[in-house]
Write a protein that holds these residues in place. Structure first.
Motif, PDB file in Angstrom:
ATOM      1  N   LYS A 173       6.337  22.044  10.282  1.00 43.43           N
ATOM      2  CA  LYS A 173       7.843  22.245  11.943  1.00 43.43           C
ATOM      3  C   LYS A 173       7.425  22.102  12.701  1.00 43.43           C
ATOM      4  CE  LYS A 173      10.352  26.368  10.835  1.00 43.43           C
ATOM      5  NZ  LYS A 173      10.209  27.445  11.231  1.00 43.43           N
ATOM      6  N   THR A 174       5.452  21.818  12.766  1.00 45.49           N
ATOM      7  CA  THR A 174       4.962  21.728  14.055  1.00 45.49           C
ATOM      8  C   THR A 174       4.906  20.149  13.884  1.00 45.49           C
ATOM      9  OG1 THR A 174       2.811  22.423  13.809  1.00 45.49           O
ATOM     10  CG2 THR A 174       4.469  23.942  14.722  1.00 45.49           C
ATOM     11  N   LEU A 234      12.453  21.724   5.156  1.00 47.32           N
ATOM     12  CA  LEU A 234      10.887  22.133   5.221  1.00 47.32           C
ATOM     13  C   LEU A 234      10.636  22.629   3.567  1.00 47.32           C
ATOM     14  CD1 LEU A 234      10.192  23.971   8.433  1.00 47.32           C
ATOM     15  CD2 LEU A 234       9.874  21.628   7.835  1.00 47.32           C
ATOM     16  N   PRO A 251      18.446  25.122  12.568  1.00 50.64           N
ATOM     17  CA  PRO A 251      17.440  25.267  12.507  1.00 50.64           C
ATOM     18  C   PRO A 251      17.527  25.489  10.693  1.00 50.64           C
ATOM     19  CG  PRO A 251      18.540  26.313  14.270  1.00 50.64           C
ATOM     20  CD  PRO A 251      19.129  25.689  14.066  1.00 50.64           C
ATOM     21  N   LEU A 300       7.492  17.648  12.442  1.00 46.46           N
ATOM     22  CA  LEU A 300       8.299  16.764  12.398  1.00 46.46           C
ATOM     23  C   LEU A 300       8.573  15.405  11.783  1.00 46.46           C
ATOM     24  CD1 LEU A 300      10.661  19.085  14.340  1.00 46.46           C
ATOM     25  CD2 LEU A 300      10.271  19.267  11.799  1.00 46.46           C
ATOM     26  N   ILE A 359      17.152  22.694   9.292  1.00 47.11           N
ATOM     27  CA  ILE A 359      15.224  21.937   9.212  1.00 47.11           C
ATOM     28  C   ILE A 359      14.532  23.520   7.903  1.00 47.11           C
ATOM     29  CG2 ILE A 359      12.982  22.446  10.811  1.00 47.11           C
ATOM     30  CD1 ILE A 359      14.909  20.186  11.477  1.00 47.11           C
ATOM     31  N   ASP A 360      15.114  24.502   8.212  1.00 47.31           N
ATOM     32  CA  ASP A 360      14.358  25.097   7.363  1.00 47.31           C
ATOM     33  C   ASP A 360      14.488  25.355   6.026  1.00 47.31           C
ATOM     34  OD1 ASP A 360      12.938  27.351   8.993  1.00 47.31           O
ATOM     35  OD2 ASP A 360      14.645  28.522   8.977  1.00 47.31           O
ATOM     36  N   CYS A 372       5.106  25.124   5.650  1.00 43.43           N
ATOM     37  CA  CYS A 372       6.280  24.409   5.966  1.00 43.43           C
ATOM     38  C   CYS A 372       6.168  24.746   7.816  1.00 43.43           C
ATOM     39  CB  CYS A 372       7.501  25.705   5.377  1.00 43.43           C
ATOM     40  SG  CYS A 372       7.144  25.498   3.750  1.00 43.43           S
ATOM     41  N   ASN A 373       5.443  26.159   8.192  1.00 48.51           N
ATOM     42  CA  ASN A 373       5.174  26.217   8.912  1.00 48.51           C
ATOM     43  C   ASN A 373       4.653  24.789  10.252  1.00 48.51           C
ATOM     44  OD1 ASN A 373       6.955  28.842   9.844  1.00 48.51           O
ATOM     45  ND2 ASN A 373       4.290  30.043   8.863  1.00 48.51           N
ATOM     46  N   GLU A 424       4.604  28.976   2.637  1.00 49.59           N
ATOM     47  CA  GLU A 424       4.649  29.912   3.881  1.00 49.59           C
ATOM     48  C   GLU A 424       3.699  28.264   5.497  1.00 49.59           C
ATOM     49  OE1 GLU A 424       5.372  33.490   7.343  1.00 49.59           O
ATOM     50  OE2 GLU A 424       5.190  33.758   5.107  1.00 49.59           O
TER      51      GLU A 424
END
Length: 354
Positions: A252-253, A283, A276, A255, A279-280, A248-249, A245
């Motif tokens: 996300k910032t 990721l 979205p 990309l 994207i998840d 992946c977060n 997690e």
């Protein structure tokens, strides 16, 4: 193989009293356990802010709480700064640290950052090399001709004088031409796997060492540091689940890292066209891809093969990016396991210390 700590992430968009707690406490740990260096970045205007706009400022702070670690800019974006200012600031840090400074230089990659500079973004590579040469001259104590406000050329020397008489630059390298130029100039290399596979980087390291030899520098004296996202624990499966997690977060910032990975896997992905949910899913896919030979995420046993691959590729040091995970307790708890991995890679050194 040497090990250093690398900082890059961190959310500077929020007002917090403990924003730099991880840097401070992990630096103390590294200083006490034989790590080689700290890498402090320069980042401006990125999503979720950033804790590290000026590595000379964080370097000065780290000089006060460490005794052994080399304090490295990772990196100074040279075209954004006047060379005299870089020489002045880092000479202060060199004095504060009793001569433990090193600087990696970069040409810049984000066009928005160039609101800070009069340099042309398209000419940033030329500006980087020109700036490095001037910083080195000022560091040695030479006077450099600069243009004054009157329009006249004047001779400028910077103060304070640094403790180290010479400044051997580190160069952030991603392209073969930059590796070769770094070798010609006798510099060291800071690199990553963000734009290529380890096999491709190994070929570029070979070009670097060949260029050193052809231009009168010992090919083996030049150091190559590889930045890798790092989180080491007792058990691979536990670490994989624990880190999924936060990693992946982090992606996300950033990309653009996904785009680099996709290109490395020969995938054509238009991130702007994805939902979205897409994207998840991407990721999770990217995380699995990063675990396969692009990180030090796992246990000491599962990370050792990656260390051996790096060694065979010509890498001398792993620059461990640890702050992609914002959980202070988890990251600090993982450092002893990273230290155990380091000990397995430095048996003679550790035996001598004991």
């Amino acid at each position: 193989m040497e090990f250093s700590l690398f900082y890059f992430s961190g959310d500077g968009s929020k007002v917090q009293t403990d924003s730099y707690q991880l840097m401070i406490e992990s630096a103390k740990f590294a200083d006490q356990h034989g790590f080689s260096a700290l890498w402090m970045p320069e980042r401006h205007f990125h999503p979720f802010g950033g804790l590290y706009p000026n590595p000379s400022v964080t370097g000065a702070a780290m000089a006060m709480i460490t005794k052994h670690l080399q304090l490295r800019a990772g990196s100074v974006v040279m075209p954004l700064h006047h060379p005299a200012r870089v020489a002045e600031e880092w000479a202060v840090v060199d004095n504060l640290s009793q001569g433990r400074v090193a600087i990696a230089f970069a040409s810049g990659w984000t066009i928005d950052d160039f609101v800070l500079s009069t340099e042309s973004y398209s000419d940033r590579k030329v500006g980087m090399w020109r700036g490095i040469e001037m910083v080195q001259k000022l560091w040695r104590g030479d006077s450099v001709e600069m243009k004054a406000a009157s329009g006249k050329d004047v001779q400028i020397a910077t103060f304070p004088r640094p403790l180290q008489p010479q400044l051997t630059p580190w160069i952030v390298c991603q392209s073969p031409s930059t590796y070769i130029e770094a070798g010609k100039r006798g510099g060291n290399v800071l690199t990553s796997l963000l734009s290529g596979t380890l096999d491709e980087v190994a070929q570029q390291i070979a070009l670097y060492r060949q260029a050193r030899q052809e231009h009168g520098h010992d090919p083996q004296q030049g150091k190559v540091a590889m930045m890798l996202h790092t989180f080491v624990g007792e058990d691979f499966d536990t670490v994989k689940a624990q880190v999924r997690e936060p990693f992946c977060n982090y992606l996300k910032t950033h990309l653009n890292l996904l785009e680099h990975l996709a290109r490395g896997l020969n995938l054509k992905i238009d991130l702007k066209s994805l939902s979205p949910a897409d994207i998840d899913s991407l990721l999770i896919f990217a995380y699995e891809g990063w675990l396969k030979g692009r990180t030090l995420i796992g246990s000491p046993a599962t990370c050792l093969p990656m260390i051996e691959r790096l060694r065979q590729a010509g890498v001398d040091e792993v620059a461990c990016l640890i702050d992609f995970n914002p959980n202070f307790e988890q990251v600090m708890a993982a450092l002893p396991h990273l230290n155990a991995l380091k000990a397995q890679c430095q048996p003679l050194t550790m035996a001598a210390l004991s």
